[in-house]
Enzyme design. Structure first.
Site, PDB file in Angstrom:
ATOM      1  N   LYS A   1      -0.127  -8.554 -22.826  1.00  0.00           N
ATOM      2  CA  LYS A   1      -0.906  -9.669 -22.269  1.00  0.00           C
ATOM      3  C   LYS A   1      -1.257  -9.353 -20.817  1.00  0.00           C
ATOM      4  O   LYS A   1      -0.412  -9.394 -19.924  1.00  0.00           O
ATOM      5  CB  LYS A   1      -0.100 -10.969 -22.311  1.00  0.00           C
ATOM      6  CG  LYS A   1      -0.914 -12.147 -21.760  1.00  0.00           C
ATOM      7  CD  LYS A   1      -0.033 -13.055 -20.952  1.00  0.00           C
ATOM      8  CE  LYS A   1      -0.567 -13.700 -19.735  1.00  0.00           C
ATOM      9  NZ  LYS A   1      -1.885 -13.472 -19.228  1.00  0.00           N
TER      10      LYS A   1
ATOM     11  N   GLU B   1       9.608  -6.917 -12.333  1.00  0.00           N
ATOM     12  CA  GLU B   1       9.127  -6.318 -11.076  1.00  0.00           C
ATOM     13  C   GLU B   1       8.383  -7.423 -10.349  1.00  0.00           C
ATOM     14  O   GLU B   1       7.298  -7.815 -10.760  1.00  0.00           O
ATOM     15  CB  GLU B   1       8.197  -5.144 -11.363  1.00  0.00           C
ATOM     16  CG  GLU B   1       8.838  -3.996 -12.121  1.00  0.00           C
ATOM     17  CD  GLU B   1       9.940  -3.309 -11.351  1.00  0.00           C
ATOM     18  OE1 GLU B   1       9.966  -3.406 -10.109  1.00  0.00           O
ATOM     19  OE2 GLU B   1      10.804  -2.691 -11.996  1.00  0.00           O
TER      20      GLU B   1
ATOM     21  N   CYS C   1       2.142  -5.839  -4.064  1.00  0.00           N
ATOM     22  CA  CYS C   1       3.555  -6.229  -3.963  1.00  0.00           C
ATOM     23  C   CYS C   1       4.215  -5.457  -2.835  1.00  0.00           C
ATOM     24  O   CYS C   1       5.205  -5.903  -2.266  1.00  0.00           O
ATOM     25  CB  CYS C   1       4.263  -5.958  -5.280  1.00  0.00           C
ATOM     26  SG  CYS C   1       4.002  -4.301  -5.884  1.00  0.00           S
TER      27      CYS C   1
ATOM     28  N   GLU D   1       6.129 -14.722   0.626  1.00  0.00           N
ATOM     29  CA  GLU D   1       5.057 -13.802   0.240  1.00  0.00           C
ATOM     30  C   GLU D   1       3.719 -14.554   0.280  1.00  0.00           C
ATOM     31  O   GLU D   1       3.567 -15.579  -0.373  1.00  0.00           O
ATOM     32  CB  GLU D   1       5.299 -13.263  -1.175  1.00  0.00           C
ATOM     33  CG  GLU D   1       4.309 -12.184  -1.556  1.00  0.00           C
ATOM     34  CD  GLU D   1       4.503 -11.658  -2.971  1.00  0.00           C
ATOM     35  OE1 GLU D   1       4.732 -12.474  -3.880  1.00  0.00           O
ATOM     36  OE2 GLU D   1       4.403 -10.423  -3.150  1.00  0.00           O
TER      37      GLU D   1
HETATM   38  P1  NAD Z   1       1.993 -14.276 -11.768  1.00  0.00           P
HETATM   39  O1  NAD Z   1       3.477 -14.303 -11.793  1.00  0.00           O
HETATM   40  O2  NAD Z   1       1.283 -15.539 -11.511  1.00  0.00           O
HETATM   41  O3  NAD Z   1       1.422 -13.737 -13.169  1.00  0.00           O
HETATM   42  C1  NAD Z   1       1.768 -12.465 -13.693  1.00  0.00           C
HETATM   43  C2  NAD Z   1       1.487 -12.479 -15.199  1.00  0.00           C
HETATM   44  O4  NAD Z   1       2.370 -13.408 -15.827  1.00  0.00           O
HETATM   45  C3  NAD Z   1       0.077 -12.919 -15.587  1.00  0.00           C
HETATM   46  O5  NAD Z   1      -0.342 -12.174 -16.720  1.00  0.00           O
HETATM   47  C4  NAD Z   1       0.270 -14.387 -15.941  1.00  0.00           C
HETATM   48  O6  NAD Z   1      -0.714 -14.887 -16.814  1.00  0.00           O
HETATM   49  C5  NAD Z   1       1.635 -14.351 -16.603  1.00  0.00           C
HETATM   50  N1  NAD Z   1       2.383 -15.609 -16.576  1.00  0.00           N
HETATM   51  C6  NAD Z   1       2.238 -16.664 -15.727  1.00  0.00           C
HETATM   52  N2  NAD Z   1       3.133 -17.632 -16.025  1.00  0.00           N
HETATM   53  C7  NAD Z   1       3.858 -17.192 -17.089  1.00  0.00           C
HETATM   54  C8  NAD Z   1       4.944 -17.708 -17.833  1.00  0.00           C
HETATM   55  N3  NAD Z   1       5.464 -18.909 -17.555  1.00  0.00           N
HETATM   56  N4  NAD Z   1       5.464 -16.980 -18.833  1.00  0.00           N
HETATM   57  C9  NAD Z   1       4.980 -15.745 -19.105  1.00  0.00           C
HETATM   58  N5  NAD Z   1       3.955 -15.183 -18.436  1.00  0.00           N
HETATM   59  C10 NAD Z   1       3.393 -15.895 -17.436  1.00  0.00           C
HETATM   60  O7  NAD Z   1       1.579 -13.147 -10.728  1.00  0.00           O
HETATM   61  P2  NAD Z   1       0.121 -12.679 -10.271  1.00  0.00           P
HETATM   62  O8  NAD Z   1      -0.467 -13.731  -9.411  1.00  0.00           O
HETATM   63  O9  NAD Z   1      -0.655 -12.203 -11.453  1.00  0.00           O
HETATM   64  O10 NAD Z   1       0.484 -11.374  -9.400  1.00  0.00           O
HETATM   65  C11 NAD Z   1       0.918 -11.446  -8.087  1.00  0.00           C
HETATM   66  C12 NAD Z   1       2.425 -11.321  -7.990  1.00  0.00           C
HETATM   67  O11 NAD Z   1       2.845 -10.149  -8.665  1.00  0.00           O
HETATM   68  C13 NAD Z   1       2.916 -11.177  -6.561  1.00  0.00           C
HETATM   69  O12 NAD Z   1       4.081 -11.939  -6.386  1.00  0.00           O
HETATM   70  C14 NAD Z   1       3.239  -9.686  -6.454  1.00  0.00           C
HETATM   71  O13 NAD Z   1       4.189  -9.353  -5.470  1.00  0.00           O
HETATM   72  C15 NAD Z   1       3.739  -9.411  -7.833  1.00  0.00           C
HETATM   73  N6  NAD Z   1       3.655  -7.988  -8.142  1.00  0.00           N
HETATM   74  C16 NAD Z   1       4.810  -7.276  -8.208  1.00  0.00           C
HETATM   75  C17 NAD Z   1       4.768  -5.899  -8.455  1.00  0.00           C
HETATM   76  C18 NAD Z   1       6.035  -5.084  -8.551  1.00  0.00           C
HETATM   77  O14 NAD Z   1       5.994  -4.023  -9.141  1.00  0.00           O
HETATM   78  N7  NAD Z   1       7.135  -5.525  -7.973  1.00  0.00           N
HETATM   79  C19 NAD Z   1       3.531  -5.269  -8.634  1.00  0.00           C
HETATM   80  C20 NAD Z   1       2.374  -6.037  -8.565  1.00  0.00           C
HETATM   81  C21 NAD Z   1       2.433  -7.402  -8.318  1.00  0.00           C
END
Ligand code: NAD
Length: 495
Positions: free
Chosen positions: A175, A250, A284, A385
């Site tokens: 997804k 992550e 991130c 963040e």
């Molecule tokens: P997000 O947590 O909002 O969403 C990430 C994914 O999870 C999306 O596909 C979203 O649709 C899905 N999602 C949302 N709610 C969910 C739930 N309740 N259950 C299952 N899936 C769900 O994050 P984002 O806005 O897409 O990305 C930004 C964040 O990602 C930032 O906090 C960033 O630091 C983090 N990030 C971390 C890394 C790493 O490797 N540590 C890398 C890239 C981004």
């Protein structure tokens, strides 16, 4: 007419069961629709899991080096289509074309690493404590992998998960983020063209609650690999934990760069600009805190202010642009609300601090590169963040204080120190609480063959990238072969 995309489930491109759809638009130009995508639900997820489960029976028995050859083929196709993938990614996500080329290249590198790793995946042979007995371990696949990804690395992050998951012999339900579904769809098309069995790779488009939650809760998914915010990561951990699923998380970061008084300031400046404003701060690993030694503080702040003014904001397809748009309206509002918070907390705005609405940027979600000075480590802008082009500068008076401030965070992903003192560098490597530390480099720049991940609220101890992720996507099987032709009781008969 906008291009209509479908889920790929059970070897077919199909609409969602509900028939509902959502639109994906270019964040640099909201008038441009990238595509129409199925808005899926638990029913679509269930179909995808059934297909993946069916595929797993045969896929797990394909010799790993053969699976690896398919990953190599996928890498070869990505090489051929690199420019097409990168341009689509810039239109879909906004980051500048040099960076989306890097994102695609990371996917290619990850494919080729998988090809190499498929001939390693070493187990161990270990002497038995009993005579005429042989002990060994091997890696075996786990089952159906549920992979959930964010939008900021639309190609690289999916490849970090999909290539090792498949190479280890698992089948996949994937997804992608609903802000970047087109790049993900193209990746799945490439995997199928490369020869991944169509039932082994399923993509289900939609929201977190509509698709992500059903993946996490599905009883026939064995493991979850998630990259995203710490907030969502905690929810997933709780849900998946109830069923004792294997979960890799992550999550977010609040990464700091230290510049010591003995640093090469020009080098450190280049590092800060790239770390803080690359990907418009939506990494991130972005540098969001800058910790400056008091002896160079004023000089460095002047240098930083001047250089930031010269950064060009605009559409990422223009090769001369340095900083693209934010991903969506919500993210723009979050970034701006943090700027207001910073001002109210008493930090001083050095540059930026508002949306960039100059003539041709009105069409998108552009925000001026923003720097706060006079930041106290307890301010929210120094602790939370923001995920945008906002840098908080904190002044310190010693190396020890710099490390203490850096470590004073709930997150622990990436970190960096600029110093020419070898002793300080080694102390920093030892004492910084983060999964990744760069010496004389910015907080960004991961290489695909190195483990990637963080400590504290950045994750739950697993690593992506390199050899470490192959442990996550496989089970360790321990095998004892007794060729003594008699019962030998461990711990008893050899005493
Ligand atoms: P997000 O947590 O909002 O969403 C990430 C994914 O999870 C999306 O596909 C979203 O649709 C899905 N999602 C949302 N709610 C969910 C739930 N309740 N259950 C299952 N899936 C769900 O994050 P984002 O806005 O897409 O990305 C930004 C964040 O990602 C930032 O906090 C960033 O630091 C983090 N990030 C971390 C890394 C790493 O490797 N540590 C890398 C890239 C981004």
């Amino acid at each position: 007419m906008s291009k209509v995309f479908r889920n790929h489930i059970n070897g077919e491109y199909i609409d969602s069961v509900s028939g509902e759809t959502f639109e994906n638009r270019n964040p640099a130009n909201r008038a441009e629709v990238i595509g129409i995508f199925p808005k899926s639900t638990a029913e679509d997820v269930d179909k995808a899991v059934k297909a993946a489960r069916a595929a797993y029976k045969d896929w797990r028995l394909v010799p790993a080096p053969q699976r690896g050859e398919i990953m190599k083929k996928a890498g070869d196709i990505m090489v051929e289509r690199k420019e097409e993938i990168s341009r689509l990614m810039t239109r879909e996500m906004g980051k500048v074309i040099a960076e989306t080329r890097g994102d695609t290249q990371e996917g290619i590198d990850t494919a080729y690493y998988a090809f190499g790793e498929s001939r390693r995946m070493y187990g161990r042979t270990v002497p038995s404590e009993l005579p005429n007995k042989f002990n060994m371990t091997s890696h075996i696949p786990i089952g159906v992998a549920g992979l959930i990804t964010p939008w900021n690395f639309p190609m690289a992050i999916p490849t970090w998960k999909v290539f090792p998951a498949l190479t280890c012999g698992n089948s996949v339900v994937f997804k992608p983020a609903s802000d970047t579904p087109a790049t993900a769809a193209l990746f799945v098309e490439i995997l199928i063209d490369a020869g991944v069995p169509p039932l082994a790779i399923n993509i289900v488009h939609g929201t977190g609650s509509g698709v992500g939650t059903p993946i996490v809760e599905h009883p026939d998914i064995n493991l979850i690999s998630f990259t995203g915010s710490s907030k969502v990561g905690k929810i997933i951990n709780e849900k998946a934990g109830k069923d004792l699923k294997r979960v890799s998380l992550e999550l977010g970061g609040k990464n700091a760069e230290i510049v010591m008084d003995d640093a090469n300031l020009n080098l450190a400046l280049e590092g800060v600009l790239w770390g803080a404003f690359g990907t418009t701060g939506q990494r991130c690993t972005a540098t969001s805190r800058l910790i400056l030694h008091e002896k160079i503080h004023d000089k460095f702040v002047d240098m930083l202010g001047d250089s930031t003014q010269k950064l060009k904001t605009g559409n990422g397809l223009d090769e001369s642009v340095d900083v693209g748009p934010l991903i969506n309206k919500e993210q723009l509002e979050i970034v701006h609300s943090y700027v207001e918070i910073g001002k109210n907390e008493g930090a001083t705005l050095l540059s930026g601090g508002e949306p960039d609405e100059s003539e041709d940027l009105k069409k998108g979600f552009f925000y001026k590169p923003t720097i706060f000075v006079g930041v106290d480590r307890n301010m929210r802008i120094a602790r939370e963040e923001i995920f945008g082009p906002v840098l908080s500068v904190i002044k310190v008076s010693s190396f020890d204080e710099a490390i203490e401030v850096l470590n004073d965070s709930n997150y622990g992903l990436s970190s960096s120190i600029y110093t020419q003192d070898v002793n300080s560098a080694y102390c920093a490597m030892r004492d910084i609480e983060a999964g990744i530390t760069y010496i004389n480099g910015p907080t960004i720049g991961a290489e695909c063959h190195m483990p990637f991940g963080g400590v504290k609220e950045t994750g739950n101890g697993h690593r992506e990238g390199g050899w470490a992720v192959y442990d996550f996507f496989s089970e360790t099987k321990t095998v004892y072969v007794d060729f003594s032709a008699k019962l030998q009781r461990a711990q008893i008969d050899n005493r």
